[in-house]
Design an enzyme around this catalytic site. Structure first.
Site, PDB file in Angstrom:
ATOM      1  N   CYS A  13       0.066   3.789   2.736  1.00 47.18           N
ATOM      2  CA  CYS A  13       0.514   3.258   4.034  1.00 47.18           C
ATOM      3  C   CYS A  13       1.997   3.532   4.229  1.00 47.18           C
ATOM      4  O   CYS A  13       2.429   3.960   5.306  1.00 47.18           O
ATOM      5  CB  CYS A  13       0.275   1.751   4.115  1.00 47.18           C
ATOM      6  N   CYS A  50       0.841  -1.211   0.000  1.00 45.62           N
ATOM      7  CA  CYS A  50       0.000   0.000   0.000  1.00 45.62           C
ATOM      8  C   CYS A  50       0.874   1.257   0.000  1.00 45.62           C
ATOM      9  O   CYS A  50       1.546   1.555   0.984  1.00 45.62           O
ATOM     10  CB  CYS A  50      -0.905  -0.037   1.229  1.00 45.62           C
TER      11      CYS A  50
END
Length: 146
Positions: free
Chosen positions: A72, A69
């Site tokens: 993230c 991600c």
């Protein structure tokens, strides 16, 4: 009001009673010696997640994330800054949803990054999406009345 707080060690699972006046000094686990609240982000596995979210008496903010991600990964340094800013008032931790999908499912994580604030054994608030450290700190302080 209590003069101590109970914290679960994310490494060994031992419950530790830490005097409030010692929180700023970076207390260590009485069993394994690992840090309990040193202002660094804690990496959680399934066992540590369950123990800390249910048993900790200090608020715990968990970042549910995955290595693939992009947002993230972008937020990781900001999350670490927020952890230092909240030292002694809240612990910040991360759970890799790719390694622990059963925990993510149980926590009803539908998108990442997802921040979930736990206090006194229950979820009290959520925040979705990548955020700068200032917003993370404001989110925690706002929910805790600090």
């Amino acid at each position: 009001m209590s003069d101590a707080v109970k914290l679960a060690c994310a490494t060994c699972g031992q419950m530790n009673r830490v005097p409030l006046v010692k929180l700023a000094e970076g207390p260590k686990c009485g069993a394994c010696g690992d840090p309990l609240a040193d202002g660094k982000v804690i990496e959680l596995d399934a066992r540590a997640h369950d123990k800390t979210t249910r048993a900790d008496e200090m608020p715990l903010l968990v970042d549910y994330w995955a290595p693939w991600c992009g947002p993230c990964r972008m937020m990781a340094p900001e999350f670490a800054k927020a952890a230092m800013s909240l030292k002694g008032r809240a612990r910040l931790a991360k759970l890799n949803t790719e390694d622990h999908p059963e925990i993510a499912s149980r926590a009803r994580i539908q998108g990442i990054p997802a921040l979930v604030l736990y206090a006194k054994g229950r979820e009290i608030a959520r925040l979705s999406g990548a955020r700068p450290a200032s917003e993370i700190v404001s989110f925690v302080q706002g929910r805790l009345g600090a």
